[in-house]
Write a protein that holds these residues in place. Structure first.
Motif, short mmCIF file in Angstrom:
data_model
loop_
_atom_site.label_atom_id
_atom_site.label_comp_id
_atom_site.label_asym_id
_atom_site.label_seq_id
_atom_site.Cartn_x
_atom_site.Cartn_y
_atom_site.Cartn_z
N UNK A 55 53.28 24.03 15.37
CA UNK A 55 52.71 23.50 14.14
C UNK A 55 52.88 21.98 14.09
N UNK A 56 51.95 21.29 13.45
CA UNK A 56 52.12 19.85 13.25
C UNK A 56 53.46 19.56 12.58
N UNK A 57 54.07 18.47 12.96
CA UNK A 57 55.39 17.96 12.55
C UNK A 57 56.55 18.65 13.26
N UNK A 58 56.29 19.73 14.01
CA UNK A 58 57.38 20.32 14.80
C UNK A 58 57.67 19.40 15.99
N UNK B 56 52.43 14.19 27.65
CA UNK B 56 53.22 14.92 26.66
C UNK B 56 53.44 14.09 25.41
N UNK B 57 53.72 12.82 25.58
CA UNK B 57 54.01 11.96 24.44
C UNK B 57 52.77 11.76 23.57
N UNK C 280 56.71 14.02 19.15
CA UNK C 280 57.43 13.94 20.42
C UNK C 280 58.76 13.21 20.24
N UNK C 281 59.76 13.66 21.00
CA UNK C 281 61.09 13.05 20.95
C UNK C 281 61.55 12.78 22.38
N UNK C 282 61.16 11.64 22.96
CA UNK C 282 61.62 11.33 24.33
C UNK C 282 63.09 10.95 24.33
N UNK C 283 63.85 11.49 25.28
CA UNK C 283 65.28 11.20 25.33
C UNK C 283 65.68 10.85 26.76
N UNK C 284 66.83 10.23 26.84
CA UNK C 284 67.41 9.74 28.09
C UNK C 284 67.53 10.88 29.12
N UNK C 285 67.09 10.62 30.34
CA UNK C 285 67.15 11.63 31.40
C UNK C 285 68.51 11.67 32.10
N UNK D 205 55.07 9.75 13.48
CA UNK D 205 54.34 10.05 14.72
C UNK D 205 55.27 10.55 15.82
N UNK D 206 56.49 10.00 15.88
CA UNK D 206 57.41 10.37 16.96
C UNK D 206 58.82 9.95 16.55
N UNK D 207 59.79 10.44 17.31
CA UNK D 207 61.19 10.04 17.14
C UNK D 207 61.69 9.37 18.41
#
Length: 506
Positions: free
Chosen positions: A59-62, A77-78, A88-93, A160-162
């Motif tokens: 769903x939108x906002x998930x 993906x982003x 989208x929530x990109x995080x440190x690899x 839009x993103x975190x």
């Protein structure tokens, strides 16, 4: 340019890609190893990813957590998540399983996009969470999806993103950003400071999961029809120089530690690699004047040092082409405001150290579910307290350290950065950090340094530390002298390369 505030529907993914696909669809948008992704192909794959989310019933906002190296799939993906309306929530690899567990739970992620061998892939979540594995099924899902998709009818001020803050002094904080934030950053720093155009090729050593890297490698080039070069592997000095030589970027983004590392590996056969570069930018930590001097001496290029933050998304104070003062962070970037205040919130006199507070369109409206931090950091009138100590003279801002890094010696405030900038001028010193330790109940300055390769074998000799102490004493007033020096193999740093002085104070 159209009035962004008057636009009712505003989706950042469409703003970055639709015009480029229509006007310059066959132009390469992304270079990554042997892959060349045109703007037309990029848009189609972004649409395919959006349709994968729809097919899964997201769903939108998930939230869609992204744990991927810099690669075309990261971009799909982003921007695909944003286009669909998910966050989208990109995080440190480079984190541990425990960190991913915390972030997946904290964000309540519905989807995890990663690789099969990543530490994130093995985490068990407390909520239902799809795992999309790049290289193991995700590509097939995308291939079977339509390459057309409608953008979610978001508004410019919708989330839009975190991103997650670095969490150098505690658990990382979720930092939501709005659709307008990337556009504001790209239109101001990207266009008005470094003058990006469709003719540029951007290469960022900092990765896309960092706020700085995300701007450098994604929204700034895409906003202006430029190309971006992605390096999936860790940025060793050798791989950085090879990438520059291969793809010939015109804009190079780094951090001080990386500039210093490249300098130490550079020789007559590699220095010419940077001939294609017209702009070098730096952020993440204050650039020592000595590194600025050496870089210009070797490459002929000046580095535009600046300061940004995850909360502001990108750089808000910067040196400018033709207006550079080494040792300072430069002037306020158009589209932002900055001032220096005391503990009571009053502006200090010019030249006096105080807390840097900023205001601008791209600054987040607050951390995710962190009311106490929000009350402390976000002030009346839209001002954000950065936590950095600065001075300002004639409009140029000079970094003095984090608020808790400042030293008070003999009742006088001392900036650790000023002493560090002297230390690094010594030929034996690779990196330096200065902290305060109590001696007989009084705070005294001590230096921690790592040595350059040719001096490591002298680390056991007291003569070298005495020589360095004298070097500092000859160049600074007595109250800024070091009481002692500790030699270490490596200084503790955050993932972005910032020195963690608080760990040396323990």
């Amino acid at each position: 340019m159209k009035d962004l505030k008057a636009t009712k529907t505003f989706n950042a993914s469409s703003e970055l890609l639709d015009g480029n696909a229509a006007v310059r669809g066959d132009k390469v948008a992304v270079y990554c190893g042997q892959e060349k992704i045109t703007y037309k192909s990029l848009l189609k794959n972004v649409n395919r990813f959006a349709n994968v989310l729809e097919a899964l019933g997201v769903k939108p906002t998930e939230r869609v957590m992204i744990v991927l190296p810099d690669s075309p799939m990261f971009v799909y993906a982003f921007l695909g998540s944003i286009k669909y309306g998910a966050w989208p929530v990109p995080v440190n690899t480079m984190l541990k399983e425990d960190d991913y567990q915390y972030m997946l739970d904290n964000s309540d992620a519905r989807v995890l996009v990663t690789e099969q061998d990543s530490k994130a892939a093995s985490v068990r979540t407390t909520q239902f969470c799809y795992k999309l594995l790049s290289g193991h099924g995700l590509e097939s899902l995308m291939d079977s999806s339509s390459d057309e998709a409608n953008a979610y009818p978001s508004g410019r001020d919708d989330i839009a993103f975190w991103l997650y803050s670095s969490g150098s002094t505690g658990r990382p904080k979720g930092v939501p950003h709005r659709h307008i934030d990337m556009i504001h950053s790209a239109d101001n720093y990207g266009k008005k400071v470094i003058c990006v155009s469709e003719h540029d090729v951007c290469f960022s050593v900092s990765k896309l999961f960092f706020a700085y890297g995300l701007g450098n490698g994604l929204h700034i080039p895409f906003r202006h029809g430029a190309s971006t070069v992605l390096l999936p592997t860790p940025p060793s000095p050798e791989s950085v120089m090879e990438t520059v030589a291969t793809f010939k970027p015109t804009i190079f983004f780094g951090v001080p530690t990386q500039y210093n590392s490249v300098l130490k590996r550079m020789d007559d056969s590699t220095v010419d690699s940077f001939k294609s570069v017209r702009v070098c930018a730096s952020a993440g930590e204050a650039l020592p004047p000595e590194i600025f001097r050496k870089w210009k001496e070797e490459t002929g290029l000046e580095i535009l040092d600046g300061i940004g933050s995850t909360e502001a998304l990108h750089i808000f104070i910067s040196n400018m082409p033709g207006d550079i003062r080494p040792g300072t962070s430069g002037r306020v970037v158009p589209g932002y405001e900055a001032k220096i205040v005391d503990d009571s919130g009053n502006e200090v006199e010019e030249g006096e150290a105080g807390q840097l507070v900023i205001r601008g369109e791209s600054v987040t409206k607050g951390y995710w579910q962190r009311p106490e931090d929000n009350n402390e950091k976000f002030l009346d009138g839209g001002w954000f307290k950065t936590g950095d100590m600065y001075t300002q003279e004639s409009g140029y801002f000079t970094y003095q350290g984090r608020g808790d890094d400042m030293l008070k010696v003999g009742g006088i405030w001392v900036s650790p950065v000023e002493i560090e900038n002297v230390l690094i001028q010594h030929k034996a010193v690779n990196e330096a950090a200065v902290v305060g330790h109590e001696v007989e109940g009084l705070s005294k300055a001590f230096g921690y340094i790592s040595l350059n390769e040719g001096y490591v074998d002298r680390s056991g000799h007291d003569g070298l530390t005495d020589e360095i102490l004298n070097f500092v004493s000859e160049r600074l007033p007595k109250y800024k002298w070091l009481r002692g020096i500790y030699l270490v193999e490596e200084l503790p740093k955050t993932a972005t390369g910032k020195i963690q002085r608080f760990r040396l104070r323990k």
